[in-house]
Design an enzyme around this catalytic site. Sequence first.
Site, PDB file in Angstrom:
ATOM      1  N   GLN A  12      -4.694  -2.303  10.093  1.00  0.00           N
ATOM      2  CA  GLN A  12      -4.237  -3.274   9.440  1.00  0.00           C
ATOM      3  C   GLN A  12      -4.842  -4.476  10.213  1.00  0.00           C
ATOM      4  O   GLN A  12      -4.392  -4.626  11.387  1.00  0.00           O
ATOM      5  CB  GLN A  12      -2.970  -3.246   9.184  1.00  0.00           C
ATOM      6  CG  GLN A  12      -2.420  -4.520   8.226  1.00  0.00           C
ATOM      7  CD  GLN A  12      -2.971  -4.461   7.126  1.00  0.00           C
ATOM      8  OE1 GLN A  12      -2.920  -3.341   6.262  1.00  0.00           O
ATOM      9  NE2 GLN A  12      -3.320  -5.654   6.347  1.00  0.00           N
ATOM     10  N   LYS A  28       0.745  -1.171   0.087  1.00  0.00           N
ATOM     11  CA  LYS A  28      -0.021  -0.236   0.107  1.00  0.00           C
ATOM     12  C   LYS A  28       0.896   1.124   0.046  1.00  0.00           C
ATOM     13  O   LYS A  28       0.617   2.059  -0.803  1.00  0.00           O
ATOM     14  CB  LYS A  28      -0.643   0.220   1.214  1.00  0.00           C
ATOM     15  CG  LYS A  28      -2.015  -1.004   1.141  1.00  0.00           C
ATOM     16  CD  LYS A  28      -2.703  -1.238   2.527  1.00  0.00           C
ATOM     17  CE  LYS A  28      -3.699  -2.374   2.454  1.00  0.00           C
ATOM     18  NZ  LYS A  28      -4.044  -2.520   3.807  1.00  0.00           N
ATOM     19  N   ASP A  45     -11.409   2.118   4.457  1.00  0.00           N
ATOM     20  CA  ASP A  45     -12.009   0.905   4.029  1.00  0.00           C
ATOM     21  C   ASP A  45     -13.623   0.762   4.050  1.00  0.00           C
ATOM     22  O   ASP A  45     -13.855  -0.396   3.738  1.00  0.00           O
ATOM     23  CB  ASP A  45     -11.413  -0.227   5.234  1.00  0.00           C
ATOM     24  CG  ASP A  45      -9.960  -0.704   4.938  1.00  0.00           C
ATOM     25  OD1 ASP A  45     -10.062  -0.953   3.643  1.00  0.00           O
ATOM     26  OD2 ASP A  45      -9.249  -0.786   5.776  1.00  0.00           O
TER      27      ASP A  45
END
Length: 302
Positions: free
Chosen positions: A93, A49, A124
Amino acid sequence: MSSVLDGRKIADKVLAEIKEEVAALPRPPGLAVVLIGRDPASRLYVKNKQKAAEQVGISCYVVRFPENVSIKRVKQEIAALNKASAIDGIILQLPFPSLSFPDAVPRPDPLCFLRLIDPAKDIDGLHPLNLGRLCSLKEAAPISISSDPNLPNLLVSPTAQAVMKLIRETGIDLAGKKAVVVSRSNLVGKPAALLLLLQDATVTVCHSKTLDLVRETSQADILVAAAGVPGLITKKHIKKGAIVIDVGINRVDDRLVGDVRFNEVKQKAGWITPVPGGVGPLTVAYLLGNVVRAFKLSRVAM
Ligand code: NAP
């Protein structure tokens, strides 16, 4: 024999568009990733990422905590990132390592942290407010990167956006088609099902308690497999000519494999995505698209 949908190639195009949008902004958008512990897979995902963010001009900050970090410390960090004016998107994460949060009994659910992220920075798309807003949308609208202030004010799961992009690449009109999503997770299954509904598909959602998976999936014009079970979907699960999108990423004998048995399903499907090189690269691209979108939405108030 099916056409293989090349996620890497499509992701490169999406990333090029994002790079252009970033270049036109008054400052580089900022992405913060909270990483707990030293799990090799999580570290690799974060590194990917970070690399992609740098490529398009997004500043990426990784906040690292040891495995035994307290719940209090993580909550403090989320509060600080919510306030930080240079940060537009925040990712936690997952999964958390088993030893984290010794100060919390019972062990907290990830949702207890996800709820703390400012919904305007929830790239997200996992905050209940963003999921709820997606649920209440009445018509399909372009929900990814765009500066149009009239677009719906929500952030949607990048993986679900990646699934829809791959389906759009086939050029098939979804209205009235039967779509089956194998997953009811908040991260993939539910948002993908809702986006398919918004395109007028007739959607069935399957899960681990579905009684006859073959009966459901073998009627699907579009099949989205996201169970996280290697090789779950075989030739007998597929309708001839179907679009098969494999979201699963499973590590088997040090190799990454999907939920779909690619070689046998390829003979019967009309379109299929590979693993790796299908949904994964596009998910990263749409995650970065969400950072840009969050930047823009923060200027039109969510
Ligand atoms: P998750 O939260 O564990 O959800 C899995 C879903 O699949 C659940 O709804 C589960 O049903 C269902 N399921 C499990 N086994 C099944 C079976 N045998 N038959 C039918 N349904 C079954 O997982 P997730 O976080 O959504 O991730 C799913 C997979 O996608 C993983 O492999 C993950 O690595 C991958 N993933 C890939 C990307 C990408 O960018 N390509 C992004 C995110 C996730 P229940 O609800 O009944 O438990």
